[in-house]
Design an enzyme around this catalytic site. Sequence first.
Site, short mmCIF file in Angstrom:
data_model
loop_
_atom_site.label_atom_id
_atom_site.label_comp_id
_atom_site.label_asym_id
_atom_site.label_seq_id
_atom_site.Cartn_x
_atom_site.Cartn_y
_atom_site.Cartn_z
N GLU A 297 -3.99 -8.36 -6.25
CA GLU A 297 -2.64 -8.87 -6.49
C GLU A 297 -2.37 -10.14 -5.70
OE1 GLU A 297 -0.66 -4.46 -7.22
OE2 GLU A 297 -0.16 -5.57 -5.40
N ARG B 217 0.87 -1.18 0.00
CA ARG B 217 0.00 0.00 0.00
C ARG B 217 0.90 1.23 0.00
NH1 ARG B 217 -4.90 -1.46 -0.44
NH2 ARG B 217 -5.85 -2.95 0.97
N ARG B 218 0.54 2.20 -0.79
CA ARG B 218 1.31 3.45 -0.80
C ARG B 218 1.33 4.07 0.59
NH1 ARG B 218 2.85 2.57 -5.32
NH2 ARG B 218 2.13 3.30 -7.32
#
Length: 141
Positions: free
Chosen positions: A95, A25-26
């Site tokens: 993903e 996660r960014r």
Amino acid sequence: MQRFLEKRQKKGMKDLAYQIFISYRRSGGEALAYLLNEKLSALGYKVFYDIESLSSGKFNAKLLEVIDECNDVLVILPPNSLERCVNEDDWLRLEVAYAIRQGKNIIPIMMKGFEWGKNIPEDIKAVSYTHLRAHETVLDL
């Protein structure tokens, strides 16, 4: 972490553009993803780190293509990173679920404060069976 990677990397796999895919996660995971990319690349691994590896184009399709190529998928898990995985269109979930379906070697890396929680969707639940703590991972490299 190398002990988890080397077993698969040395099994005579074909020469791939990438060996390792980093899923993160960014918010909360970007710094560790960057650090792992730098360290693993310096050790000679071919790492897919989307900020450096992905150019313009069909972003979503390209991510799944790269997972197909890779032997290993590192999943960076900062605190609360699985909360949005209840959404079927969440990219971390997509993903990880895709990597599980493809039989990839998935290595979850739990950051300080991360907890598995109780609402992990069935399609990614298998990711919770093997894990490394982030401080162990970085020290191991």
